[in-house]
Design an enzyme around this catalytic site. Sequence first.
Site, mmCIF file in Angstrom:
data_model
loop_
_atom_site.group_PDB
_atom_site.id
_atom_site.type_symbol
_atom_site.label_atom_id
_atom_site.label_comp_id
_atom_site.label_asym_id
_atom_site.label_seq_id
_atom_site.Cartn_x
_atom_site.Cartn_y
_atom_site.Cartn_z
ATOM 1 N N GLU A 102 -2.449 -3.874 7.056
ATOM 2 C CA GLU A 102 -3.548 -4.825 7.255
ATOM 3 C C GLU A 102 -3.677 -5.918 6.199
ATOM 4 O OE1 GLU A 102 -3.934 -1.514 6.486
ATOM 5 O OE2 GLU A 102 -5.509 -1.229 4.998
ATOM 6 N N ASN A 103 -2.599 -6.354 5.546
ATOM 7 C CA ASN A 103 -2.694 -7.410 4.531
ATOM 8 C C ASN A 103 -3.636 -8.515 5.029
ATOM 9 O OD1 ASN A 103 -0.318 -6.130 3.279
ATOM 10 N ND2 ASN A 103 0.734 -7.000 5.047
ATOM 11 N N GLU A 150 -9.463 4.292 6.563
ATOM 12 C CA GLU A 150 -8.624 4.631 7.718
ATOM 13 C C GLU A 150 -9.442 5.244 8.848
ATOM 14 O OE1 GLU A 150 -6.042 3.314 8.032
ATOM 15 O OE2 GLU A 150 -5.386 2.845 6.011
ATOM 16 N N GLU A 180 -5.752 -2.715 12.719
ATOM 17 C CA GLU A 180 -5.461 -3.556 11.545
ATOM 18 C C GLU A 180 -6.504 -4.653 11.374
ATOM 19 O OE1 GLU A 180 -3.379 -2.291 9.659
ATOM 20 O OE2 GLU A 180 -2.455 -0.946 11.119
ATOM 21 N N ALA A 184 1.940 -0.387 10.973
ATOM 22 C CA ALA A 184 1.496 -1.730 10.629
ATOM 23 C C ALA A 184 0.684 -1.682 9.345
ATOM 24 C CB ALA A 184 0.639 -2.309 11.758
ATOM 25 N N GLU A 207 0.841 -1.195 0.000
ATOM 26 C CA GLU A 207 0.000 0.000 0.000
ATOM 27 C C GLU A 207 0.875 1.243 0.000
ATOM 28 O OE1 GLU A 207 -2.640 0.683 3.345
ATOM 29 O OE2 GLU A 207 -4.145 1.557 2.041
ATOM 30 N N HIS A 216 -9.676 -3.541 9.735
ATOM 31 C CA HIS A 216 -9.533 -3.469 8.275
ATOM 32 C C HIS A 216 -9.796 -4.804 7.583
ATOM 33 C CE1 HIS A 216 -8.003 0.519 7.538
ATOM 34 N NE2 HIS A 216 -6.885 0.374 8.205
HETATM 35 ZN ZN LIG Z 1 -5.261 1.641 8.680
#
Ligand SMILES: [Zn+2]
Length: 887
Positions: A278-279, A334, A312, A276, A142, A315
């Site tokens: 969030e994959n 976000e 995370e 961090a 990202e 997400h």
């Molecule tokens: Zn985020």
Amino acid sequence: MKKFLLIFAVGLLACCSATAQRLPGGASPDHYSLAVNINFANNTFDGDETIDLKLSKASTTITLNAVEIDFHNVTATAGGKTQTAKVSLDEKNETATFTFDNQLPAGPATLSIKYTGHLNDKLRGFYLSTYKGKKYVVSQMESTDARVAFPCFDEPSYKATFDLTATIDKGDTAISNGEIVSDTPGPGDKHTIKFATSPRMSSYLVALTVGDWKCVSDHTDGVKVSVCTVPGKENLAAFPLAASKAFLHYYDSYYGIKYPLPKLDNIAVPDFQAGAMENWGAIIYRETALLIDDKTASVDAKQGVAETIAHEMAHQWFGDLVTMAWWDDIWLNEGFATWMTPHPIANWKSDWMVGQGVVAEIDHSMAGDSVMNTRPIHQEAETRAEIEQLFDGIAYGKTASVLHMLESYLGPETFRAGVNLYLKEHAYGNATAADFWGAMARASKKPIDEIMPTFVLQKGVPFVGVEAKCEGGNTSLKLSQKRYFDTPAAFNQPDQQIWQIPVCAKGINGSSAGNHECFLLTQREQQFTLKGCSKFVFPDSSAMGYYRFDYDSAALHQLGNAVETVLTPEERIALMGNEWALMRVGKHSVGDYLALGAQLKNTPGSALMDSFGDRLTEINDHLVTDADRPAFQAWLQTQFSPVLQQLGYNGKPGDTPEQKQKRALLFEGLGIMGDDPQVVAKAQVMVQEYMKDPSSVDGTMAHAVIAVAARHGDAQLYKQFKEQMQKASSPEQYYGYFYALSLFPQPDLTKETLDSTLTPAVRGQDLYILIPLLRHPNSQDETWSFMQAHFDDLMKKTGGGLGGVGVFLYGAQSFCDAQKAAQVQQFFQQHPFPGTERNQKQAIESINNCVQLRDQQQGPLSAWLKQQGGVTNASNGGATMTAGASR
Ligand SMILES: [Zn+2]
């Protein structure tokens, strides 16, 4: 994504000057198969990729994203024929175009691509990280860096499924979005790991980490949850594992859609630019954002880790399952994750008083949004730099604050019904902001689709004027609105903005709180009726409003101590933030603000003291003259030493988290700003005990002890801190000492700290130490000169991207001097950072506003301090240090 810099300030940062124009369309991917063979010997990887896609019409070309990729062979198979492509690269637009001799028919086609990629040192794409001489691969895609790792349609609306395979060295393992389905020996000495197919998702969520990972796992709701680290840090995984399990269970229930993967990995990596990422199924963190020693950790560190994990994991649904159609709506991702964060934490740790932190965050967001050079939440973005620039305090904090206001207005269950509806309607797909507020309006039957656009499409903070009088047994309430700015000149200008504001008000009579009612203010001026007659109306009942407000301060004063019974702790935090805002525009004075803070200092919880401490630091750094400093320190000691004495210096068994935090805040504030001799002496003793035996000092207090000792420390202590960094048993311990290096007052130690940033001893991700050095008035000039002199080295060290630019942009906001504003402006002219123009203007505006504040309030502060009687036990230390900057 969770930006690490948000820990320091509301603002933003940006990256690189390359453009990232949109793809031409015509081809859309369904499925990727990507096999990578990692070659640590030359820091490259061989990629073997097939993409199943659909062509909307016949064509001789296909264009996708690719950058820093060496193509070897590309073919397309369509209509039963295979053709080899001619590859042409467009560096500026970061694309590759494959051209074929014969037209590919409309319909399905398969691209087959063989290429070599580079394990770079820029913390993007597939990049190289090292720990104890051992190489690792980490990924960060990202916003627009999947194209650095593999050729792809690198825009969020091109969702597809992914099959990843990694061929890696013996002894290493790999983690990706899907679970491992096979691990077979070969080719040669290597082994090959195949991962399960990912859900349908955007390319920016692809993850792959390779190296010697050690994982600690458990199960919840049928999902295997793990925390993975480099060897030797597994003992720091218990707390994050417990948090992940609790939050996954909470989210399964809240969202009404079960987490769709069989596993969720949380991976702490040695080098990471953001906090961090969030994959889906494989969240990657910087170590300090995930790993924690449950026994010795501070409450603040535990809360920080819990917040990052909760963000995370939020997400995994909001962002991963349903994704914004384009980056202009990244705020929805976000802001939503930031809004969601306190919910599972409050459910998990009820004694953390999470709600107070939310109110402090709303105040903080409004403060950042009160400048001329702010931006609307929704903002067009086409280039890479423009997209990166959107990950800021507006997208995170302001959006979350507006969502808190709406949740409070609708009620939590109605708000949740809207969220569930939105997710169900768009699962595995993409959506826009209008889809979100449309779903909220349908679920709530309230005009959320009219309220939200006024906060999302317009910039700035509303200011609500309030006139209340008793008429016929009820309170007649005249509410008005205009835009709030944080300087008198800007605030007093006429403006045309109108919001639709849910204003919640509470009537107060003597020592009892009366009726609470919410009104929707949609016009410039409107009349409402609050039931019953009230002596005082508090216009931010529940403290969830995203607006500043006027109030009848004489009526508040008449309430006296009853304020503490009629206003909740959250409302008192909102009142304090608002008092500061009224002071900034000259409606009240800094003395009014200090007196209110002193009156409310015993408010339960630590959030009020925390935000008050930040403002005291600003006052100390920018408004207090050297001549007034003894009186300011005496006032601090008179007001706050008794509160600290009551809590005691040492932690007691049974202390609540808030008591621990309050003790640490008071200790640090009194030791650094107040130069309290007793606190300083105590810090010097306690720091030596702590270095011998970390269990001798409560974990939450340790940070404050280290900071006060450093501020009053010498070269010997500095050396001890550096030795302790080598022995640190957790990231928190390491960074406690590391950031304290910035607090030593001796110029030669400042120089040593600055010089170290150019050596391998300081990782590229840790250059943020320059920010506290810039904030402290005694080291800021030297630091600014150093940063300008070593501009190229510092930028190179952060891969030319986010961190480097951010350090300069944030750092520049630290000054309060008209000459410095001119110097900073000149610096930006020499180093233009395309795409960050608004941030540069914000930095200059912030300096100029600080100068105005000083001109306006320094005299009144001096007079007010004289009235306080100037008690005598302050030393003449001339303390000008920022408290808490290294938190
Ligand atoms: Zn985020």
